[in-house]
Design a protein around this motif. Structure first.
Motif, mmCIF file in Angstrom:
data_model
loop_
_atom_site.group_PDB
_atom_site.id
_atom_site.type_symbol
_atom_site.label_atom_id
_atom_site.label_comp_id
_atom_site.label_asym_id
_atom_site.label_seq_id
_atom_site.Cartn_x
_atom_site.Cartn_y
_atom_site.Cartn_z
ATOM 1 N N PRO A 582 64.377 22.218 39.554
ATOM 2 C CA PRO A 582 63.487 21.600 40.556
ATOM 3 C C PRO A 582 63.162 22.545 41.714
ATOM 4 N N LYS A 583 64.129 23.366 42.131
ATOM 5 C CA LYS A 583 63.873 24.304 43.225
ATOM 6 C C LYS A 583 62.844 25.355 42.830
ATOM 7 N N ASP A 584 62.927 25.831 41.581
ATOM 8 C CA ASP A 584 61.960 26.817 41.100
ATOM 9 C C ASP A 584 60.563 26.211 41.006
ATOM 10 N N LEU A 585 60.494 24.961 40.511
ATOM 11 C CA LEU A 585 59.194 24.297 40.404
ATOM 12 C C LEU A 585 58.589 24.053 41.777
ATOM 13 N N GLU A 586 59.434 23.738 42.756
ATOM 14 C CA GLU A 586 58.956 23.552 44.130
ATOM 15 C C GLU A 586 58.426 24.859 44.707
ATOM 16 N N THR A 587 59.118 25.964 44.391
ATOM 17 C CA THR A 587 58.668 27.284 44.843
ATOM 18 C C THR A 587 57.308 27.630 44.269
ATOM 19 N N ILE A 588 57.077 27.308 42.987
ATOM 20 C CA ILE A 588 55.789 27.583 42.343
ATOM 21 C C ILE A 588 54.683 26.761 42.982
ATOM 22 N N GLU A 589 54.975 25.484 43.291
ATOM 23 C CA GLU A 589 53.966 24.617 43.910
ATOM 24 C C GLU A 589 53.576 25.132 45.291
ATOM 25 N N LYS A 590 54.556 25.574 46.064
ATOM 26 C CA LYS A 590 54.259 26.123 47.386
ATOM 27 C C LYS A 590 53.408 27.379 47.281
ATOM 28 N N ALA A 591 53.738 28.234 46.319
ATOM 29 C CA ALA A 591 52.957 29.458 46.129
ATOM 30 C C ALA A 591 51.540 29.139 45.686
ATOM 31 N N ALA A 592 51.365 28.072 44.875
ATOM 32 C CA ALA A 592 50.034 27.685 44.405
ATOM 33 C C ALA A 592 49.182 27.185 45.553
ATOM 34 N N VAL A 593 49.803 26.484 46.501
ATOM 35 C CA VAL A 593 49.074 25.991 47.672
ATOM 36 C C VAL A 593 48.608 27.167 48.526
ATOM 37 N N GLN A 594 49.458 28.166 48.687
ATOM 38 C CA GLN A 594 49.106 29.330 49.498
ATOM 39 C C GLN A 594 48.014 30.149 48.850
ATOM 40 N N ASP A 595 47.946 30.150 47.511
ATOM 41 C CA ASP A 595 46.974 30.984 46.801
ATOM 42 C C ASP A 595 45.837 30.167 46.201
ATOM 43 N N GLU A 596 45.577 28.947 46.736
ATOM 44 C CA GLU A 596 44.561 28.087 46.127
ATOM 45 C C GLU A 596 43.166 28.684 46.224
ATOM 46 N N GLY A 597 42.968 29.648 47.125
ATOM 47 C CA GLY A 597 41.676 30.311 47.211
ATOM 48 C C GLY A 597 41.472 31.347 46.125
ATOM 49 N N TYR A 598 42.535 31.613 45.369
ATOM 50 C CA TYR A 598 42.468 32.611 44.305
ATOM 51 C C TYR A 598 41.914 31.972 43.046
ATOM 52 N N ASP A 599 40.695 32.350 42.592
ATOM 53 C CA ASP A 599 39.976 31.700 41.507
ATOM 54 C C ASP A 599 40.613 32.009 40.156
ATOM 55 N N GLU A 600 40.595 31.017 39.245
ATOM 56 C CA GLU A 600 41.188 31.198 37.933
ATOM 57 C C GLU A 600 40.467 32.272 37.131
ATOM 58 N N GLU A 601 39.125 32.421 37.360
ATOM 59 C CA GLU A 601 38.379 33.439 36.630
ATOM 60 C C GLU A 601 38.913 34.829 36.953
ATOM 61 N N ASP A 602 39.354 35.004 38.210
ATOM 62 C CA ASP A 602 39.922 36.299 38.591
ATOM 63 C C ASP A 602 41.183 36.582 37.782
ATOM 64 N N ILE A 603 41.947 35.525 37.521
ATOM 65 C CA ILE A 603 43.173 35.707 36.743
ATOM 66 C C ILE A 603 42.849 36.131 35.321
ATOM 67 N N GLU A 604 41.820 35.453 34.716
ATOM 68 C CA GLU A 604 41.453 35.785 33.352
ATOM 69 C C GLU A 604 40.928 37.214 33.269
ATOM 70 N N GLU A 605 40.099 37.591 34.263
ATOM 71 C CA GLU A 605 39.564 38.947 34.260
ATOM 72 C C GLU A 605 40.685 39.977 34.387
ATOM 73 N N GLU A 606 41.670 39.641 35.211
ATOM 74 C CA GLU A 606 42.791 40.566 35.401
ATOM 75 C C GLU A 606 43.567 40.742 34.104
ATOM 76 N N TYR A 607 43.786 39.608 33.391
ATOM 77 C CA TYR A 607 44.541 39.675 32.148
ATOM 78 C C TYR A 607 43.786 40.450 31.078
ATOM 79 N N GLU A 608 42.417 40.180 30.978
ATOM 80 C CA GLU A 608 41.619 40.858 29.967
ATOM 81 C C GLU A 608 41.539 42.352 30.233
ATOM 82 N N SER A 609 41.552 42.722 31.497
ATOM 83 C CA SER A 609 41.409 44.139 31.835
ATOM 84 C C SER A 609 42.591 44.959 31.334
ATOM 85 N N THR A 610 43.739 44.323 31.157
ATOM 86 C CA THR A 610 44.906 45.064 30.681
ATOM 87 C C THR A 610 44.827 45.380 29.209
#
Length: 630
Positions: A582-610
């Motif tokens: 539960p503590k790890d899941l809470e940490t992930i949720e907090k990080a997601a709130v802080q990075d909510e401006g980070y678009d999912e498409e950017d994540i896909e592009e980052e993964y494909e670029s590798t």
């Protein structure tokens, strides 16, 4: 022993001696006699708060110049509140990173993403430069955390000669090695709260490094998975390793070679081990120290490619300074904490008067010195009469901090959980080249000489392994020695003196590869300061109970050279582990709130670029790292 008891014993001895005997009458006379041997100690009064010494120019002062505390106890007699007992030395001893052109500097995504390092390594500051640095920054809260991290200056800098010291600080190798080993073990075995590859470390890795294969992954059902790092032991392999460890028998008081990791990862960890073995040897040649200084930065960079950023704290980065300190201060034997901690433990056992702890320690220490001076025996005359024709066979023998047992003894006791039969003896040829022979003790024999002095010699009857390349192989850059356990050396004297051997133990490989089955790994055993007492007195003997030397390996052959680990750039995760804490899941949720401006498409592009070949980057898009900024 109480003084009164000592005096009573002297009285009894006097009754057995002639009237004109010169034996001293009491403890006081004995003490005065020992003081005449010329090994005194000096008592110096100290401020109760450790501010100053009442010594030389301050000898007659009765109050501390700093805290104004009284020197003496309240009352009529001048009893000092605290005393320093100084043992004069004279009376006893009359006795950082990579080269500028290194290829790792230009790998923009191997370490910190989109970062190349172009500046030269920070220089080592002299004492005067460090003092000017401290005078400028200590107490400056406006620049703290930006230009510096200094909170205070050490009190030792008030010493007039401190700025002239080439090695003003000393990193304790004992604690550094211990913390490094614990971090590697806990991370590779993914041990609960102790691993440094936790959820927070993976979130940091996503921000700092370009390793998308290790980013946390959210499934369609909303659950999160953590890709298993290539440095983690697989779940199916852990039982195998633990069963292998359970079945192993180590020498007494010891408790390893785990080859379930990818070869490139395993080799890097083996290089860490060899680094410490080289650094901690008794003898250090200039070539060895030079190779350590040249390669330690490469070694740490390889670890950065393997482990997440959370693995590295100050203790791991301090390794970079250890070879430099060894070049200035010499071998670590007089600079790490082992001898001091063991000495303090030994002295604590000698305390009889708890009201005067320091005095009791010093007195007991002096008595030991006197005893060593008085223990002189003439054994040559007795040896000339020859030894007894009958010998005694034993199952156990303690010597030089080791406990040895014969193979015959251990085979008759299947309940034993340790093994103490491995030995090594070193010989030299005419060109002074060392050759090591490894073997197993089959029997322990003791020879006795006739006479009043207890004079005896213990021999080990051994079965020796073939020391030629057919039966022994070495991996010099890892300090690894392996022997083929079926290869025997027949034309060799089976006897060796017990005092000439060191102890080893042999480890089979936990994996069942055919090319590894005939080979055992040889591990040198470090002698203990105190061997546990034998319980089977009928078949064991002990020549020594306590060894005061701190064990280190002798100077190791060769220099410390490591490869660049090119395969580390292609390592990927080896599976997924679901995140349920539960503590790890809470940490992930907090990080997601802080990075909510980070678009999912950017994540896909980052993964494909590798998956595509890395293209040259614009220099404007790169971050240039200057180590002198920190």
């Amino acid at each position: 022993m109480p003084i009164a008891e000592y005096d009573d014993i002297l009285d009894i001895v006097h009754e057995l001696l002639p009237p004109d005997s010169k034996l001293l009458d009491n403890f006081y006379q004995s003490r005065k006699l020992l003081e005449g041997l010329g090994m005194p100690y000096v008592k110096i009064d100290v401020c109760y708060n450790n501010c100053m010494l009442f010594y030389k120019d301050n000898e007659n002062k009765e109050k501390c110049d700093f805290c104004k505390a009284n020197r003496y106890e309240d009352g009529g007699k001048k009893i000092p509140r605290k005393v320093l007992r100084y043992l004069p030395i004279k009376d006893r001893l009359q006795r950082k990173f990579l080269p500028v052109d290194h290829e790792f500097r230009q790998q923009a995504n191997a370490f910190r993403k989109n970062t190349r390092v172009s500046e030269e390594p920070p220089s080592i500051l002299t004492g005067d430069e460090m003092q000017r640095h401290l005078d400028r920054f200590v107490g400056d809260s406006d620049t703290y955390g930006k230009l510096h991290n200094w909170t205070h200056a050490l009190c030792f800098r008030q010493l007039p000669y401190f700025q002239k010291l080439l090695l003003p600080h000393n990193i304790d190798v004992m604690h550094n090695e211990k913390n490094m080993a614990e971090a590697i073990w806990n991370t590779c075995f993914d041990i609960g709260d102790k691993t440094k590859d936790n959820v927070k470390a993976r979130l940091d890795l996503a921000q700092i490094c370009n390793r998308p294969s290790l980013h946390l992954v959210q499934r369609n059902n909303g659950k999160w998975d953590r890709p298993r790092g290539p440095f983690c032991i697989g779940k199916d392999d852990k039982p195998t390793i633990l069963k292998w460890i359970q079945d192993l028998k180590f020498p007494d008081a010891y408790a390893a070679n785990i080859r379930f990791l990818p070869d490139n990862v395993w080799r890097s960890l083996a290089e860490v081990s060899y680094f410490y073995r080289q650094l901690c040897a008794k003898e250090l040649s200039k070539d060895v120290v030079r190779s350590l200084e040249q390669n330690v930065a490469v070694l740490l960079c390889k670890l950065e490619k393997i482990f997440p950023p959370g693995f590295f704290n100050v203790m791991q980065h301090l390794i970079i300074h250890l070879p430099y300190e060894a070049r200035l201060g010499g071998p670590v034997l007089a600079r790490w904490s082992y001898p001091y901690e063991r000495c303090i433990q030994k002295l604590k056992k000698k305390i009889r008067n708890k009201a005067r702890v320091e005095a009791a320690m010093v007195e007991a220490f002096l008595v030991e010195e006197y005893q060593k001076l008085a223990s002189i025996h003439n054994v040559l005359c007795q040896m000339s009469y020859g030894f007894r024709t009958q010998v005694t066979s034993y199952g156990c023998y303690d010597i030089n901090g080791y406990r040895f047992r014969s193979e015959k003894y251990e085979k008759g006791r299947p309940e034993l959980t340790t093994i103490n039969t491995g030995v090594c003896v070193t010989s030299y040829d005419e060109s002074d080249n060392a050759l090591e022979y490894y073997g197993v003790i089959e029997d322990i024999i003791k020879i006795k000489w006739e006479g009043s002095i207890k004079l005896e010699l213990v021999l080990f009857y051994c079965r020796w392994f073939d020391p030629t390349p057919n039966g022994l192989r070495r991996t010099e850059d890892l300090g690894l020695v392996e022997i083929k356990h079926a290869a025997r050396l027949k034309s060799f004297d089976p006897f060796v003196m017990a005092s000439q051997v060191t102890q080893v133990y042999y480890l089979s490989y936990p994996c069942k590869k055919k090319e590894l089955l005939p080979w055992w790994v040889v591990y040198q055993v470090a002698p203990h300061g105190c061997v546990p007492r034998n319980t089977d007195n009928t078949e064991s003997m002990s020549s020594e109970e306590t060894i005061h030397e701190v064990y280190q390996e002798e100077g190791l052959d060769g220099t410390f050279v490591i490869d660049l680990g090119d395969a580390l750039d292609t390592i990927i995760s080896s599976g997924f582990d679901e995140i349920t804490d539960p503590k790890d899941l809470e940490t992930i949720e907090k990080a997601a709130v802080q990075d909510e401006g980070y678009d999912e498409e950017d994540i896909e592009e980052e993964y494909e670029s590798t998956e595509e070949e890395e293209e040259p980057m614009d220099e404007e898009a790169e971050e240039t790292y200057d180590p002198n900024d920190f």
